[in-house]
Design a protein around this motif. Sequence first.
Motif, short mmCIF file in Angstrom:
data_model
loop_
_atom_site.label_atom_id
_atom_site.label_comp_id
_atom_site.label_asym_id
_atom_site.label_seq_id
_atom_site.Cartn_x
_atom_site.Cartn_y
_atom_site.Cartn_z
N THR A 177 0.84 -1.20 0.00
CA THR A 177 0.00 0.00 0.00
C THR A 177 0.87 1.25 0.00
O THR A 177 0.63 2.19 -0.76
CB THR A 177 -0.94 0.00 1.22
OG1 THR A 177 -1.77 -1.16 1.16
CG2 THR A 177 -1.79 1.25 1.28
N LYS A 178 1.90 1.25 0.83
CA LYS A 178 2.80 2.41 0.92
C LYS A 178 3.53 2.63 -0.41
O LYS A 178 3.66 3.76 -0.86
CB LYS A 178 3.81 2.18 2.05
CG LYS A 178 4.69 3.36 2.34
CD LYS A 178 5.57 3.09 3.54
CE LYS A 178 6.46 4.28 3.85
NZ LYS A 178 7.28 4.05 5.04
N GLN A 179 3.99 1.55 -1.06
CA GLN A 179 4.67 1.68 -2.35
C GLN A 179 3.73 2.29 -3.39
O GLN A 179 4.14 3.13 -4.19
CB GLN A 179 5.17 0.31 -2.84
CG GLN A 179 6.35 -0.21 -2.06
CD GLN A 179 6.75 -1.60 -2.53
OE1 GLN A 179 6.00 -2.31 -3.18
NE2 GLN A 179 7.97 -2.00 -2.20
N LEU A 180 2.49 1.84 -3.39
CA LEU A 180 1.53 2.38 -4.35
C LEU A 180 1.21 3.84 -4.07
O LEU A 180 1.05 4.64 -5.01
CB LEU A 180 0.26 1.53 -4.34
CG LEU A 180 0.41 0.16 -4.96
CD1 LEU A 180 -0.77 -0.73 -4.63
CD2 LEU A 180 0.60 0.27 -6.47
N GLU A 181 1.14 4.21 -2.82
CA GLU A 181 0.92 5.62 -2.47
C GLU A 181 2.08 6.48 -2.96
O GLU A 181 1.88 7.58 -3.48
CB GLU A 181 0.72 5.78 -0.97
CG GLU A 181 -0.60 5.25 -0.47
CD GLU A 181 -0.70 5.20 1.05
OE1 GLU A 181 0.31 5.48 1.75
OE2 GLU A 181 -1.80 4.89 1.54
N LEU A 182 3.31 5.97 -2.79
CA LEU A 182 4.48 6.70 -3.27
C LEU A 182 4.47 6.84 -4.79
O LEU A 182 4.80 7.89 -5.34
CB LEU A 182 5.77 6.00 -2.82
CG LEU A 182 6.11 6.09 -1.34
CD1 LEU A 182 7.27 5.16 -1.00
CD2 LEU A 182 6.44 7.53 -0.96
N ALA A 183 4.10 5.76 -5.48
CA ALA A 183 4.03 5.79 -6.94
C ALA A 183 2.99 6.80 -7.41
O ALA A 183 3.24 7.60 -8.32
CB ALA A 183 3.72 4.40 -7.49
N ALA A 184 1.82 6.78 -6.78
CA ALA A 184 0.76 7.72 -7.16
C ALA A 184 1.20 9.16 -6.90
O ALA A 184 0.97 10.05 -7.73
CB ALA A 184 -0.53 7.40 -6.40
N ALA A 185 1.87 9.39 -5.78
CA ALA A 185 2.36 10.74 -5.46
C ALA A 185 3.40 11.19 -6.47
O ALA A 185 3.41 12.34 -6.90
CB ALA A 185 2.93 10.78 -4.04
N SER A 186 4.27 10.27 -6.87
CA SER A 186 5.29 10.60 -7.86
C SER A 186 4.65 10.98 -9.19
O SER A 186 5.06 11.94 -9.85
CB SER A 186 6.25 9.42 -8.04
OG SER A 186 7.18 9.68 -9.06
N LEU A 187 3.64 10.23 -9.59
CA LEU A 187 2.94 10.55 -10.84
C LEU A 187 2.20 11.88 -10.71
O LEU A 187 2.15 12.65 -11.67
CB LEU A 187 1.95 9.44 -11.19
CG LEU A 187 2.57 8.15 -11.69
CD1 LEU A 187 1.49 7.09 -11.91
CD2 LEU A 187 3.35 8.37 -12.97
N GLN A 188 1.63 12.14 -9.56
CA GLN A 188 0.94 13.41 -9.35
C GLN A 188 1.92 14.56 -9.47
O GLN A 188 1.61 15.59 -10.07
CB GLN A 188 0.24 13.44 -7.98
CG GLN A 188 -0.66 14.63 -7.80
CD GLN A 188 -1.78 14.67 -8.82
OE1 GLN A 188 -2.45 13.68 -9.07
NE2 GLN A 188 -2.00 15.82 -9.43
N ASP A 189 3.13 14.38 -8.92
CA ASP A 189 4.17 15.41 -9.03
C ASP A 189 4.49 15.67 -10.49
O ASP A 189 4.70 16.80 -10.90
CB ASP A 189 5.44 15.00 -8.29
CG ASP A 189 5.28 15.04 -6.78
OD1 ASP A 189 4.30 15.64 -6.29
OD2 ASP A 189 6.13 14.46 -6.09
#
Length: 124
Positions: A72-84
């Motif tokens: 879950t944490k990895q996916l949150e980081l990936a989504a945040a990176s894409l949002q950036d």
Amino acid sequence: ALHDAGVTAAESDRWSDAEELFGLAILKQPNAAESWVARGITRESLGKRELAIQDFTYAGQLYSENGAMEITKQLELAAASLQDKNTTTKDGNGAGSQLLSGLLSTTQTLLPMAMKLLTPALGF
């Protein structure tokens, strides 16, 4: 079977086919988080960042419901990176290198998860 066909398409750089196959896999098994992640990776490869973010976010919810907090944490980081990357503008002031850096960051975040998802389908 549909998920595995999507993996095969992705390995052959047939990203649109892979996106469709993962979507069909999701329709058959909407709680299969790995298909949501795979479709998110595919959509990111196609430049469909908003859709990839949605897929990663939903997959994260599914993993969280099953107690898989590290994923879950990895996916949150990936989504945040894409949002950036979505908020980065291209105005000639280094935004291109920021975009590339964001892409590498997302790839590094997702690579271990992608390998876990794809390895069983490859028969290793």
